[in-house]
Design a protein around this motif. Structure first.
Motif, PDB file in Angstrom:
ATOM      1  N   CYS A  25       0.843  -1.193   0.000  1.00 47.16           N
ATOM      2  CA  CYS A  25       0.000   0.000   0.000  1.00 47.16           C
ATOM      3  C   CYS A  25       0.880   1.245   0.000  1.00 47.16           C
ATOM      4  O   CYS A  25       1.849   1.334   0.753  1.00 47.16           O
ATOM      5  N   GLY A  26       0.536   2.215  -0.826  1.00 52.23           N
ATOM      6  CA  GLY A  26       1.278   3.461  -0.878  1.00 52.23           C
ATOM      7  C   GLY A  26       1.084   4.311   0.361  1.00 52.23           C
ATOM      8  O   GLY A  26       1.913   5.154   0.679  1.00 52.23           O
ATOM      9  N   ARG A  27       0.011   4.069   1.098  1.00 50.97           N
ATOM     10  CA  ARG A  27      -0.293   4.878   2.275  1.00 50.97           C
ATOM     11  C   ARG A  27       0.242   4.254   3.571  1.00 50.97           C
ATOM     12  O   ARG A  27       0.993   4.889   4.295  1.00 50.97           O
ATOM     13  N   CYS A  28      -0.121   2.984   3.846  1.00 47.47           N
ATOM     14  CA  CYS A  28       0.256   2.375   5.127  1.00 47.47           C
ATOM     15  C   CYS A  28       1.383   1.349   5.001  1.00 47.47           C
ATOM     16  O   CYS A  28       1.832   0.811   6.004  1.00 47.47           O
ATOM     17  N   LYS A  29       1.801   1.065   3.763  1.00 48.82           N
ATOM     18  CA  LYS A  29       2.908   0.134   3.473  1.00 48.82           C
ATOM     19  C   LYS A  29       2.594  -1.332   3.779  1.00 48.82           C
ATOM     20  O   LYS A  29       3.474  -2.170   3.736  1.00 48.82           O
TER      21      LYS A  29
END
Length: 141
Positions: A25-29
């Motif tokens: 995920c680009g936000r939470c990895k």
């Protein structure tokens, strides 16, 4: 391809040819694919069913339902085997009554394939693993 994260439900863009490369995920990895069904709720349903590009396979179930309990391992095994071709999610009809009503769920388990907010297919009743896999084949991207 746009994917919804199974953890934070944020949207990430992943090239089609990189889906099998364990994208994060680009936000939470967090990993975008876990091989397990996600729990669908009113808060995260639209991200997975309408905004993401992967077909979403939804198991509408309830804890008191015997056939739902017997189908659960089949559904989980399909998630482990068929991701990243599909996203798998379970929707508890007792806890998410508004979503169950929105889709006019009358019998459980009911399995639905949704893509872009549109229902591609629907099947009521528990299925053996082979029959479930065969049914899903028609919706493969």
């Amino acid at each position: 391809m746009i994917l919804a994260c199974p953890q934070c439900h944020g949207l990430s863009r992943v090239p089609d040819d990189r889906l099998s490369d364990a994208p994060s995920c680009g936000r939470c990895k967090s990993p975008l694919f876990t091989g397990e069904p996600i729990e669908l709720t009113a808060a995260n349903f639209e991200a997975h069913a309408a905004k993401a590009d992967l077909p979403l396979v939804v198991d509408f179930w309830a804890g008191w339902c015997g056939p739902c309990q017997s189908f659960a391992p089949v559904f989980s095994a399909a998630a482990a085997e068929l991701e990243p071709g599909f996203r798998f999610g379970k929707l508890d009809t007792e806890n998410q009554q508004a979503l169950a009503a929105r889709f006019a769920i009358r019998s459980i388990p009911t399995v639905m394939v949704i893509k872009g907010g549109k229902i591609l297919g629907q099947q009521a009743g528990a299925m053996p693993k082979q029959a479930f896999a065969q049914w899903l084949k028609q919706f493969s991207p």
